[in-house]
Design a protein around this motif. Structure first.
Motif, mmCIF file in Angstrom:
data_model
loop_
_atom_site.group_PDB
_atom_site.id
_atom_site.type_symbol
_atom_site.label_atom_id
_atom_site.label_comp_id
_atom_site.label_asym_id
_atom_site.label_seq_id
_atom_site.Cartn_x
_atom_site.Cartn_y
_atom_site.Cartn_z
ATOM 1 N N VAL A 20 40.269 15.098 25.153
ATOM 2 C CA VAL A 20 40.499 16.061 24.076
ATOM 3 C C VAL A 20 41.403 15.457 23.003
ATOM 4 C CG1 VAL A 20 41.516 18.302 23.496
ATOM 5 C CG2 VAL A 20 40.191 18.049 25.603
ATOM 6 N N ALA A 21 42.464 14.780 23.449
ATOM 7 C CA ALA A 21 43.384 14.147 22.498
ATOM 8 C C ALA A 21 42.663 13.128 21.630
ATOM 9 C CB ALA A 21 44.541 13.497 23.259
ATOM 10 N N ALA A 22 41.789 12.329 22.245
ATOM 11 C CA ALA A 22 41.039 11.323 21.496
ATOM 12 C C ALA A 22 40.079 11.981 20.509
ATOM 13 C CB ALA A 22 40.280 10.417 22.463
ATOM 14 N N ALA A 23 39.408 13.052 20.951
ATOM 15 C CA ALA A 23 38.442 13.734 20.087
ATOM 16 C C ALA A 23 39.124 14.422 18.920
ATOM 17 C CB ALA A 23 37.646 14.756 20.902
ATOM 18 N N ALA A 24 40.338 14.941 19.149
ATOM 19 C CA ALA A 24 41.067 15.651 18.090
ATOM 20 C C ALA A 24 41.945 14.727 17.265
ATOM 21 C CB ALA A 24 41.916 16.761 18.709
ATOM 22 N N GLY A 25 42.141 13.498 17.720
ATOM 23 C CA GLY A 25 42.983 12.555 17.003
ATOM 24 C C GLY A 25 44.446 12.921 17.047
ATOM 25 N N VAL A 26 44.910 13.422 18.197
ATOM 26 C CA VAL A 26 46.314 13.833 18.345
ATOM 27 C C VAL A 26 46.883 13.210 19.612
ATOM 28 C CG1 VAL A 26 45.923 16.029 17.145
ATOM 29 C CG2 VAL A 26 45.708 15.928 19.642
ATOM 30 N N ALA A 27 48.194 13.412 19.803
ATOM 31 C CA ALA A 27 48.853 12.905 21.000
ATOM 32 C C ALA A 27 48.542 13.799 22.200
ATOM 33 C CB ALA A 27 50.370 12.851 20.769
ATOM 34 N N LEU A 28 48.631 13.211 23.379
ATOM 35 C CA LEU A 28 48.372 13.954 24.611
ATOM 36 C C LEU A 28 49.309 15.152 24.742
ATOM 37 C CD1 LEU A 28 46.781 14.069 27.286
ATOM 38 C CD2 LEU A 28 48.524 12.588 28.287
ATOM 39 N N LYS A 29 50.580 14.979 24.347
ATOM 40 C CA LYS A 29 51.542 16.069 24.440
ATOM 41 C C LYS A 29 51.147 17.249 23.561
ATOM 42 C CE LYS A 29 55.299 18.165 25.649
ATOM 43 N NZ LYS A 29 55.413 18.751 27.003
ATOM 44 N N ARG A 33 50.587 21.114 24.749
ATOM 45 C CA ARG A 33 51.244 22.279 24.160
ATOM 46 C C ARG A 33 50.233 23.357 23.776
ATOM 47 N NH1 ARG A 33 55.557 18.984 20.336
ATOM 48 N NH2 ARG A 33 57.213 18.777 21.915
ATOM 49 N N VAL A 34 49.107 22.940 23.218
ATOM 50 C CA VAL A 34 48.078 23.904 22.819
ATOM 51 C C VAL A 34 47.480 24.588 24.048
ATOM 52 C CG1 VAL A 34 45.815 24.177 21.729
ATOM 53 C CG2 VAL A 34 47.541 22.681 20.682
ATOM 54 N N VAL A 35 47.152 23.794 25.054
ATOM 55 C CA VAL A 35 46.533 24.338 26.270
ATOM 56 C C VAL A 35 47.462 25.329 26.958
ATOM 57 C CG1 VAL A 35 45.799 23.741 28.618
ATOM 58 C CG2 VAL A 35 44.974 22.404 26.673
ATOM 59 N N GLU A 47 44.100 24.175 15.684
ATOM 60 C CA GLU A 47 42.697 24.527 15.517
ATOM 61 C C GLU A 47 41.802 23.324 15.799
ATOM 62 O OE1 GLU A 47 39.404 26.657 15.077
ATOM 63 O OE2 GLU A 47 41.450 27.471 15.073
ATOM 64 N N ARG A 48 42.252 22.133 15.401
ATOM 65 C CA ARG A 48 41.485 20.916 15.666
ATOM 66 C C ARG A 48 41.393 20.641 17.167
ATOM 67 N NH1 ARG A 48 44.187 17.879 12.467
ATOM 68 N NH2 ARG A 48 45.028 16.213 13.786
ATOM 69 N N VAL A 49 42.503 20.873 17.867
ATOM 70 C CA VAL A 49 42.513 20.679 19.322
ATOM 71 C C VAL A 49 41.592 21.696 20.006
ATOM 72 C CG1 VAL A 49 43.939 20.845 21.406
ATOM 73 C CG2 VAL A 49 44.815 19.664 19.377
ATOM 74 N N LEU A 50 41.664 22.952 19.594
ATOM 75 C CA LEU A 50 40.821 23.998 20.198
ATOM 76 C C LEU A 50 39.342 23.729 19.944
ATOM 77 C CD1 LEU A 50 42.937 27.168 19.304
ATOM 78 C CD2 LEU A 50 42.627 26.143 21.575
ATOM 79 N N SER A 51 39.048 23.204 18.764
ATOM 80 C CA SER A 51 37.662 22.864 18.448
ATOM 81 C C SER A 51 37.164 21.746 19.357
ATOM 82 C CB SER A 51 37.556 22.451 16.979
ATOM 83 O OG SER A 51 36.226 22.072 16.659
ATOM 84 N N ALA A 52 38.021 20.739 19.606
ATOM 85 C CA ALA A 52 37.648 19.641 20.503
ATOM 86 C C ALA A 52 37.458 20.139 21.931
ATOM 87 C CB ALA A 52 38.721 18.549 20.447
#
Length: 335
Positions: A20-29, A33-35, A47-52
């Motif tokens: 998910v982090a790779a797909a959203a382009g964000v850090a694992l942490k 936090r979103v989850v 929103e980008r993380v939730l979309s991924a």
């Protein structure tokens, strides 16, 4: 977008937070936090993380999450027979309470065999359930002590067990007394009792209530009108009573399965049964019953268990739930 598709295509098996982090382009942490619905994440990033998460079909590992909290979010339930409507009512109520607490229910049927009860309980404990609800098949529960000492709370339901633990039962004695007294007040002096095996607590309590009702009415207890055993023996037992010189004019049946067994014999006499059952009100005459509330019993046991799981203190409690008489016709027939 091309990188996102490449990440999606590269995922094999169950997606992880790293995917998910790779797909959203964000850090694992950030994904964590979103989850876990923690603050501190920019809305657009969230929103980008939730979309991924949606695209990958990611699901949080609930087992790992609850284990970090020292729990497995599961409880064990041992009943007599999941096919019995009374026990399925208890099971459903326990599930409803467990769901509100974010827990699953592992359940099994003992078939009135103490050895199978023990095997089921210890199997559930090996899976690290947070607590147990047990309908006891026997009276020796010494095997539970190591589990209790390890901090697993347990509640006995429907019957008391062999240890001083929280217990939720129904008023079997009083309910039977009410049902038999009802028949006597409608003019019956020869009331038969057909009960389950005498070794079962509920059956013994209902027999005691029957005897009290007969004696309270100033009538003799005729042992030839008492038969205890599995439901399949109820019909033949009643037929033998009818073959006697002074047959019964009414019968009190000790549980729903015995009531149905008596109805199948074709003998039509005044009857009150312990436990309500489906279609009892549609027969002619309708079957008068002493009704328990299995859902209420299951809820009470489960709520008590979760209170203990959450650290609720105090001595063992014994909760006795009332029964109620439902007149429908069969119990109001006169001799």
């Amino acid at each position: 977008m091309g990188d996102d598709r490449a990440v999606t295509d590269s995922v094999h098996g169950r997606p992880t937070m790293k995917d998910v982090a790779a797909a959203a382009g964000v850090a694992l942490k950030t994904v964590s936090r979103v989850v876990n619905e923690e603050p501190g994440v920019n809305p657009a990033t969230a929103e980008r993380v939730l979309s991924a998460i949606e695209r990958l079909g990611y699901r949080r590992n609930e087992s790992a999450r609850v284990l970090r909290r020292g729990r497995t979010a599961s409880i064990g339930l041992v009943i007599e027979d999941v096919a019995d409507p009374f026990y399925s009512g208890i099971s459903r109520a326990v599930e409803d309470v467990a769901l509100r607490h974010g827990s699953l229910v592992l359940s099994g049927s003992s078939g009135e065999e103490p050895r199978r009860e023990r095997e089921l309980v210890l199997t559930f404990c090996s899976r690290r359930v947070d607590g147990l609800i047990i309908v006891p098949a026997g009276t020796d529960h010494g095997y539970l002590r190591p589990e209790l000492d390890a901090g697993i709370p347990a509640v006995f339901a429907d019957r008391p067990g062999g240890l001083d633990l929280d217990t939720v039962i129904c008023d079997n004695n009083g309910g039977a007394h009410t049902g038999v007294t009802h028949l006597i007040r409608h003019g019956h002096r020869r009331v038969a009792f057909l009960g389950d095996s005498a070794s079962i607590f509920t059956a013994a309590e209902r027999l005691y209530g029957y005897r009290r009702a007969v004696e309270d009415a100033g009538l003799p207890v005729d042992e030839s009108l008492v038969a205890m055993g599995p439901p399949e023996r109820a019909g033949p037992a009643l037929t033998r009573m009818f073959a006697g010189d002074d047959p019964p004019t009414a019968v009190f049946t000790g549980n729903g399965r015995i009531t149905v067994a008596v109805l199948r014999t074709g003998h039509r006499l005044a009857m009150v049964g312990f436990d309500d059952f489906e279609l009892a009100d549609l027969l002619v005459p309708g079957v008068t019953v002493v009704a328990q509330d299995p859902a209420r019993l299951g809820r009470a046991a489960a709520e008590l268990l979760f209170r203990r799981i959450m650290g609720g203190p105090g001595a063992a409690e014994r909760i006795e739930l009332p029964t109620r008489l439902i007149p429908r016709g069969s119990g109001e027939l006169r001799p």
